[in-house]
Scaffold this active site. Sequence first.
Site, PDB file in Angstrom:
ATOM      1  N   THR A 293      42.504  35.297  41.329  1.00 37.44           N
ATOM      2  CA  THR A 293      42.145  35.911  40.048  1.00 37.44           C
ATOM      3  C   THR A 293      43.383  36.275  39.226  1.00 37.44           C
ATOM      4  OG1 THR A 293      41.927  37.878  41.387  1.00 37.44           O
ATOM      5  CG2 THR A 293      39.889  36.877  40.623  1.00 37.44           C
ATOM      6  N   PHE A 421      37.148  43.748  35.678  1.00 39.96           N
ATOM      7  CA  PHE A 421      37.298  44.166  37.071  1.00 39.96           C
ATOM      8  C   PHE A 421      35.993  44.703  37.655  1.00 39.96           C
ATOM      9  CE2 PHE A 421      41.578  44.234  35.295  1.00 39.96           C
ATOM     10  CZ  PHE A 421      42.273  43.508  36.256  1.00 39.96           C
ATOM     11  N   CYS A 428      36.856  46.483  41.265  1.00 40.86           N
ATOM     12  CA  CYS A 428      38.030  45.922  41.936  1.00 40.86           C
ATOM     13  C   CYS A 428      38.969  47.013  42.447  1.00 40.86           C
ATOM     14  CB  CYS A 428      38.769  45.027  40.951  1.00 40.86           C
ATOM     15  SG  CYS A 428      40.200  44.248  41.699  1.00 40.86           S
TER      16      CYS A 428
HETATM   17  C1  HEM Z   1      43.240  39.824  37.445  1.00 40.21           C
HETATM   18  C2  HEM Z   1      42.993  39.988  38.715  1.00 40.21           C
HETATM   19  C3  HEM Z   1      41.665  40.416  39.291  1.00 40.21           C
HETATM   20  C4  HEM Z   1      40.402  40.349  38.756  1.00 40.21           C
HETATM   21  C5  HEM Z   1      39.988  39.790  37.391  1.00 40.21           C
HETATM   22  C6  HEM Z   1      39.494  40.908  39.736  1.00 40.21           C
HETATM   23  C7  HEM Z   1      38.127  41.054  39.545  1.00 40.21           C
HETATM   24  C8  HEM Z   1      37.279  41.689  40.440  1.00 40.21           C
HETATM   25  C9  HEM Z   1      35.883  41.957  40.199  1.00 40.21           C
HETATM   26  C10 HEM Z   1      35.109  41.559  38.935  1.00 40.21           C
HETATM   27  C11 HEM Z   1      35.391  42.610  41.276  1.00 40.21           C
HETATM   28  C12 HEM Z   1      33.956  43.114  41.467  1.00 40.21           C
HETATM   29  C13 HEM Z   1      33.068  42.028  42.030  1.00 40.21           C
HETATM   30  C14 HEM Z   1      31.619  42.437  42.152  1.00 40.21           C
HETATM   31  O1  HEM Z   1      31.169  43.413  41.574  1.00 40.21           O
HETATM   32  O2  HEM Z   1      30.896  41.699  42.828  1.00 40.21           O
HETATM   33  C15 HEM Z   1      36.488  42.727  42.231  1.00 40.21           C
HETATM   34  C16 HEM Z   1      36.377  43.310  43.479  1.00 40.21           C
HETATM   35  C17 HEM Z   1      37.397  43.322  44.406  1.00 40.21           C
HETATM   36  N1  HEM Z   1      38.717  42.922  44.210  1.00 40.21           N
HETATM   37 FE1  HEM Z   1      39.492  42.205  42.508  1.00 40.21          FE
HETATM   38  N2  HEM Z   1      40.219  41.265  40.843  1.00 40.21           N
HETATM   39  C18 HEM Z   1      41.547  41.000  40.610  1.00 40.21           C
HETATM   40  C19 HEM Z   1      42.612  41.227  41.472  1.00 40.21           C
HETATM   41  C20 HEM Z   1      42.514  41.739  42.742  1.00 40.21           C
HETATM   42  C21 HEM Z   1      43.614  41.999  43.634  1.00 40.21           C
HETATM   43  C22 HEM Z   1      45.086  41.790  43.287  1.00 40.21           C
HETATM   44  C23 HEM Z   1      43.085  42.457  44.813  1.00 40.21           C
HETATM   45  C24 HEM Z   1      43.787  42.891  46.067  1.00 40.21           C
HETATM   46  C25 HEM Z   1      45.062  43.145  46.164  1.00 40.21           C
HETATM   47  C26 HEM Z   1      41.646  42.477  44.648  1.00 40.21           C
HETATM   48  C27 HEM Z   1      40.745  42.859  45.617  1.00 40.21           C
HETATM   49  C28 HEM Z   1      39.398  43.088  45.386  1.00 40.21           C
HETATM   50  C29 HEM Z   1      38.493  43.614  46.410  1.00 40.21           C
HETATM   51  C30 HEM Z   1      38.847  43.919  47.861  1.00 40.21           C
HETATM   52  C31 HEM Z   1      37.242  43.772  45.785  1.00 40.21           C
HETATM   53  C32 HEM Z   1      35.966  44.317  46.422  1.00 40.21           C
HETATM   54  C33 HEM Z   1      35.931  45.820  46.185  1.00 40.21           C
HETATM   55  C34 HEM Z   1      34.713  46.494  46.805  1.00 40.21           C
HETATM   56  O3  HEM Z   1      33.599  45.984  46.706  1.00 40.21           O
HETATM   57  O4  HEM Z   1      34.899  47.568  47.353  1.00 40.21           O
HETATM   58  N3  HEM Z   1      41.337  42.040  43.385  1.00 40.21           N
HETATM   59  N4  HEM Z   1      37.628  42.176  41.690  1.00 40.21           N
END
Ligand code: HEM
Length: 498
Positions: A293, A421, A428
């Site tokens: 992402t 996010f 996120c």
């Molecule tokens: C521009 C970069 C990023 C975008 C656009 C993004 C976007 C998202 C989105 C939309 C979700 C929610 C998904 C849902 O509701 O089903 C999410 C969850 C998550 N993201 Fe990101 N993300 C990014 C970068 C990162 C990075 C750098 C990490 C880790 C170092 C990360 C780890 C996670 C994790 C572990 C979740 C699940 C959280 C949970 O449900 O507790 N993401 N992300």
Amino acid sequence: MTQAPTRAVGPKGFRSAELGWPELDRIPHPPRRVPFLGDVLGVNRHTPLQDTLRYARRLGPVFRRKAFGKEFVFVWGARHTADLADESRFAKHVGLGIANLRPVAGDGLFTAYNHEPNWQLAHDVLAPGFSREAMAGYHPMMLAAARRLTEHWDRAAEAGRAVDVSGDMTKLTLETIARTGFGHDFGSFERPRPHPFVTAMIGTLTYAQRLNTVPFPLAPLLLRSASRRNAADIAFLNRTVDELVRARRADGGGQGDLLDRMLETAHPETGERLAAQNVRRQVITFLVAGHETTSGALSFALHYLARDPGVAARARAEVDRVWGDTAEPAYEQVARLRYVRRVLDESLRLWPTAPAFAREARQDTVLAGEHPMRRGAWALVLTPMLHRDPEAWGADAERFDPDRFEAPAVRSRAPHTFKPFGTGARACIGRQFALHEATLVLGLLLRRYELRPDPAYRLRVTERLTLMPEGLRLHPERRTPVREPVSEPPCPVPGAGD
Ligand code: HEM
């Protein structure tokens, strides 16, 4: 915060949305439905998201599509999305592409069902790994990864060669999360081909997406060889991660990174620790979620910077002013790049690289006062369309304009109109990590290079659960003078904002 369990979906998370929408007939769908197959005429299986965006424009803020007997409700209106963001009535829904990743990521943070106890445990144990203090600790490692990128781009600049932007951003973000999270080095910049871990990971992401494009009962038949390859990919990912964990246990830890937390930290209240199998799933989750992402976000931002010299000049002037001639920026100097951050936000507005998230009703309710939903019914928020809703973003919503993120403009917009996010308790966890890394890297690249686009290039977007510019190549040209990094640590800036 503990999430109230919502009605469990089937093991594959494939429960069709239609079951929980008593007035589904009132929601528009594309014309020319084919019996059994549904709305599949003219669908390009490589670009399902972009196809859906086209329908969204025609059908309005709430619409549905049927594929192979399964009906999905899509939502993108600002008002409707704000309603879905109400955590007291809605929660994350694990379905579609996310449920397809369960064989590889199981109850890891991203793919866990709300009722699974390991979500809360891992969330509480790992959240401090994304605190301001932890981020400051990652900063020198992010700089080290960025240095490998600029060495690579320097060589291209000297030779007058173009660089493969998305490929290089993927190498950079993979190395960054691998190093900061797990003390690991995949050697991406030194290899002629992607690391086999990356190939296996892309394999599983692509397979997860393909599962959505064939009739579910026929998947084992139609995707027989792909499914065998997928099983081999998963086995390879597991072996690599198990080796990484074994090596860490052997050397005793002490790096203070995410892996140390996973292995050593007990829950602050219950004293519980993550089980070995859950650690494996979390490592894979972070390696996958933590780089694709961010890599896409950086690539889109570089595309817009290269295409718009006025925006690039403003961003570059800010970097020169804020960073001066410090060889390498201190942690606090990154968040001071307010305009660069707006460029990033605007890129994530037009192309949120995780382009949808699903929400399900915690109880019987009515969406935005219009559409009754039963408990467990769910909808997909189509973020690229939410980010183009003229009600929130104006008639020129398709235009790239970082000034939309100036503080007064942000204050004047309704809440929940910018959601790259996700939302709520399951938003996120890596948001600050991604924003710091991407702002830092954009700053470093703007300061070091002029970015010359290929004049014939027109943005094409490739889809494999995340979005990425396809075939984007730029010619970096060294700016002079640029101070070389020095080995002593950079001076922190007193009183810098966050
Ligand atoms: C521009 C970069 C990023 C975008 C656009 C993004 C976007 C998202 C989105 C939309 C979700 C929610 C998904 C849902 O509701 O089903 C999410 C969850 C998550 N993201 Fe990101 N993300 C990014 C970068 C990162 C990075 C750098 C990490 C880790 C170092 C990360 C780890 C996670 C994790 C572990 C979740 C699940 C959280 C949970 O449900 O507790 N993401 N992300």
